[in-house]
Write a protein that holds these residues in place. Structure first.
Motif, short mmCIF file in Angstrom:
data_model
loop_
_atom_site.label_atom_id
_atom_site.label_comp_id
_atom_site.label_asym_id
_atom_site.label_seq_id
_atom_site.Cartn_x
_atom_site.Cartn_y
_atom_site.Cartn_z
N PRO A 143 -22.84 64.59 -0.69
CA PRO A 143 -23.56 65.01 -1.90
C PRO A 143 -22.78 64.58 -3.13
N ARG A 144 -23.51 64.16 -4.17
CA ARG A 144 -22.82 63.62 -5.34
C ARG A 144 -23.79 63.50 -6.51
N ASP A 145 -23.23 63.33 -7.67
CA ASP A 145 -24.01 63.02 -8.87
C ASP A 145 -24.16 61.51 -9.00
N VAL A 146 -25.33 61.08 -9.44
CA VAL A 146 -25.57 59.68 -9.78
C VAL A 146 -26.02 59.65 -11.23
N ALA A 147 -25.25 58.96 -12.06
CA ALA A 147 -25.50 58.97 -13.50
C ALA A 147 -26.38 57.81 -13.97
N VAL A 148 -26.81 56.95 -13.06
CA VAL A 148 -27.69 55.83 -13.44
C VAL A 148 -29.01 56.39 -13.96
N PRO A 149 -29.48 55.96 -15.14
CA PRO A 149 -30.77 56.45 -15.62
C PRO A 149 -31.89 56.14 -14.64
N ALA A 150 -32.71 57.13 -14.38
CA ALA A 150 -33.82 56.99 -13.44
C ALA A 150 -35.02 57.75 -13.99
N GLN A 151 -36.17 57.54 -13.38
CA GLN A 151 -37.39 58.13 -13.92
C GLN A 151 -38.35 58.50 -12.79
N MET A 152 -39.33 59.31 -13.14
CA MET A 152 -40.31 59.78 -12.17
C MET A 152 -41.02 58.61 -11.48
N GLN A 153 -41.24 57.52 -12.19
CA GLN A 153 -41.93 56.36 -11.64
C GLN A 153 -41.15 55.69 -10.52
N ASP A 154 -39.86 56.00 -10.41
CA ASP A 154 -39.04 55.40 -9.36
C ASP A 154 -39.28 56.03 -7.99
N LEU A 155 -39.85 57.22 -7.96
CA LEU A 155 -39.86 57.97 -6.70
C LEU A 155 -40.82 57.41 -5.66
N LEU A 156 -41.98 56.93 -6.07
CA LEU A 156 -42.89 56.34 -5.08
C LEU A 156 -42.28 55.10 -4.44
N PRO A 157 -41.81 54.11 -5.20
CA PRO A 157 -41.17 52.97 -4.52
C PRO A 157 -39.95 53.37 -3.70
N THR A 158 -39.26 54.42 -4.11
CA THR A 158 -38.12 54.90 -3.33
C THR A 158 -38.57 55.42 -1.98
N PHE A 159 -39.60 56.25 -1.96
CA PHE A 159 -40.09 56.81 -0.70
C PHE A 159 -40.68 55.73 0.19
N LEU B 60 -29.11 53.48 -4.33
CA LEU B 60 -28.24 54.50 -4.92
C LEU B 60 -28.12 55.70 -3.99
N LEU B 61 -29.20 56.07 -3.34
CA LEU B 61 -29.16 57.19 -2.40
C LEU B 61 -28.29 56.88 -1.20
N ARG B 62 -28.40 55.66 -0.71
CA ARG B 62 -27.63 55.27 0.49
C ARG B 62 -26.20 54.88 0.16
N GLY B 63 -25.91 54.75 -1.12
CA GLY B 63 -24.56 54.38 -1.52
C GLY B 63 -24.22 52.93 -1.31
N THR B 64 -25.24 52.08 -1.18
CA THR B 64 -25.00 50.66 -0.95
C THR B 64 -24.92 49.87 -2.25
N ALA B 65 -25.20 50.52 -3.38
CA ALA B 65 -25.12 49.86 -4.68
C ALA B 65 -24.75 50.89 -5.72
N ALA B 66 -24.10 50.41 -6.77
CA ALA B 66 -23.70 51.30 -7.86
C ALA B 66 -24.74 51.38 -8.95
N ASP B 67 -25.68 50.45 -8.94
CA ASP B 67 -26.76 50.47 -9.93
C ASP B 67 -27.96 49.75 -9.35
#
Length: 584
Positions: free
Chosen positions: A311-327, A349-356
């Motif tokens: 578990p961790r904080d991710v400070a990269v700006p993100a938005q509601m519109q990102d959630l559908l492509p994420t799922f 970012l969730l998997r920790g494979t990229a920093a941005d």
């Protein structure tokens, strides 16, 4: 009326005991998705976000187990956020730009999350607040939810839910009117868990609550700890109730074996409301505003079996519109051909494979009548507000100092991005998505002032005070089948059976009161639809004025109706209209 925690625990344990021990093993490897969206809970309305008084132990525990997006953005108002979540598109692109005024629906040609997941073999269910269309073809079951347990409008005391109560109130089950027992939020959670319990395929469970949105009605046991000077006791009490329900939900997931392979998302839908005067996490402004406090939202994502790491904080700006492509990425679901998203997948970012996820700018904008530059543009630490104010959140998280003059190149780049973005969304902003009349899926159709074009008249107070001007506004409609149609116009909700010219007395609710409504000297009504301009007198003591008209299939038109006095003066729009196709 008061429930006890022990009874809830008993029910949860009993339900879990009836589940096969191998339930999780019976399901395929694709993860389930469970979205919990709370209504009007601000970024500061969490213990884990530093609130010094509000206790949210179950939300705090989920926070401690999740990947937390700390720079996450919704729209400053709820319907635009909901549309962005479910389409992956900006509100001004998908059409759901406001909570009312004919702009609270996603255009029907845009694919939505439930339909996409259903096409991929997921079971789909919604339990709670939809607020993306009360009529066909925009209801939740029209957009891909095979199980739809929901209410109309923005909430209880919205125009279509005029006198609904948080306790023992009304709801819709696949469009049919039903009644629930107990408290509304408890009911939504109960229904969601009952439904998930019966699934043997991967599921998408959408649990958008109508609390802690006003009216602030909750059992005293939840509000009592916050009855102190300066605290919003009922508002905090509603959050305490939600937190307790989250605890029940977590115990259910663990006992049923679903926890490890279920992606749990907890998000809020806009900036703070009832709690901002007490604590707003250092953010400027609140719901409906374009500064950070209007659109910074909570976003916690947990998937124990998904390889997210610690578990961790991710400070990269993100938005509601990102959630559908994420799922779609996380679940291995293909996007429909031709689908276009304004969001980007957060899976790396969730998997920790990229920093941005690459350099990008994001636009926050909504509106009853969207206007150019009524926006915030986000680029890393920068915020361009209203087209001319520039803030550096790295050094000024409270947005106190406008630094546009000191950083003209940054401001220019953000303006250029907005100009390009606006040119892409502006051409369709004048379009209204029409409500279907005469469709087999919904006949009769119940129309309310919430969907008047460009007129804000969406709650019981508005209706009671007859706001909206002397003619109200028109409804955008499309005729599905030719035939004779009876159009019945009402001053008051039809189920109340009040005379057209009657005042409405105050109405006691379980935990509050709906105010009185004023009388109008209604003597008749006027109707314009599909080139027809008709007038009809009102019978003495009548509750409706009725017209019978012929409408032809394929007609797209406005239906505009209003009331007049005996001298023919316009009084107010018809706040409610029932349109029934009588036959060919």
């Amino acid at each position: 009326m008061t429930r006890t925690t022990s009874r809830r625990d008993f029910l949860a344990r009993s339900a879990a005991a009836t589940l096969p021990l191998t339930l999780a093993a019976q399901r395929r490897t694709r993860p389930n998705v469970l979205i919990l969206l709370t209504d009007d809970q601000g970024y500061g309305d969490f213990g884990c976000h530093g609130n010094p008084v509000l206790k949210t132990p179950n939300m705090d525990r989920l926070h401690s187990q999740s990947v937390r997006f700390t720079d996450f953005h919704a729209a400053p108002m709820c319907t635009p956020t909901r549309g962005q979540l479910l389409t992956g598109q900006d509100a001004l692109r998908n059409g759901a730009t406001s909570v009312t005024a004919g702009r609270a629906v996603v255009r029907k040609d845009i694919p939505m999350m439930p339909g996409i997941f259903a096409a991929a073999g997921y079971r789909t269910g919604i339990f709670g607040k939809w607020h993306l269309g009360d009529n066909y073809p925009y209801r939740p079951m029209d957009r891909g939810f095979e199980r739809a347990v929901y209410h109309l409008g923005w909430g209880f005391s919205a125009a279509p839910e005029f006198d609904n109560d948080y306790f023992n109130g009304r709801y819709r089950d696949q469009g049919s009117l039903r009644r629930f027992s107990g408290y509304c939020a408890d009911f939504w959670f109960d229904q969601a868990m009952d439904w998930m319990r019966g699934q043997r395929q991967p599921f998408l469970c959408y649990l958008p609550t109508n609390t802690p949105h006003t009216p602030a009605w909750v059992e005293e046991q939840y509000a009592a700890p916050y009855r102190k000077p300066g605290l919003p006791a009922e508002f905090f009490g509603m959050i305490a109730n939600l937190d307790e329900n989250l605890g029940r939900l977590e115990r259910f997931l663990a006992a049923s074996g679903l926890r490890d392979n279920t992606i749990v998302l907890l998000i809020t839908d806009n900036g703070g409301t009832g709690g901002t005067r007490f604590y707003n996490a250092g953010l400027r402004a609140r719901k409906m505003e374009l500064y950070e406090g209007g659109h910074r939202a909570a976003c916690f994502v947990r998937w124990p079996g998904g390889g997210f790491g610690s578990p961790r904080d991710v400070a990269v700006p993100a938005q509601m519109q990102d959630l559908l492509p994420t799922f779609l990425d996380l679940c291995g679901v293909a996007a429909p051909a031709g689908a276009a998203f304004d969001g980007r997948s957060l899976a790396p970012l969730l998997r920790g494979t990229a920093a941005d996820i690459g350099d990008r700018m994001m636009v926050v904008q909504y509106g009853q009548i969207p206007r150019k530059w009524d926006s915030a543009v986000i680029w890393g630490k920068w915020r361009l507000v209203g087209g001319n104010e520039l803030y550096d959140l790295a050094s000024d998280p409270g947005q106190v100092k406008d630094v546009a003059m000191a950083n003209p190149a940054i401001a220019a780049r953000l303006r250029d991005h907005y100009e390009e973005w606006w040119s892409g969304v502006a051409p369709r902003l004048g379009e209204f998505a029409p409500i279907s009349l005469g469709a087999p899926q919904e006949n009769p159709v119940e129309l309310t002032s919430s969907d008047w074009q460009d007129v804000y008249c969406d709650n019981a107070g508005h209706v009671s005070n007859a706001v909206g001007g002397p003619r109200g506004g028109p409804w955008a409609v499309s005729v599905e089948r030719s035939g004779a149609y009876r159009i019945s116009l009402s001053r008051w909700p039809p189920w109340q059976k009040l005379a057209l010219n009657a005042a409405r007395p105050p109405q006691a609710m379980t935990k509050g009161e709906l105010p009185a409504g004023k009388a109008l000297p209604i003597a008749g009504a006027r109707l314009r639809v599909a080139g027809q301009d008709l007038s009809q007198p009102a019978a003495a003591g009548a509750t409706t004025v009725e017209f019978v008209v012929r409408l032809e299939a394929g007609t797209r038109t406005n239906l505009h109706a209003w009331f007049q006095d005996a001298a023919g003066n316009d009084l107010a729009g018809a706040f409610y209209a029932t349109v029934l196709r009588l036959g060919a």
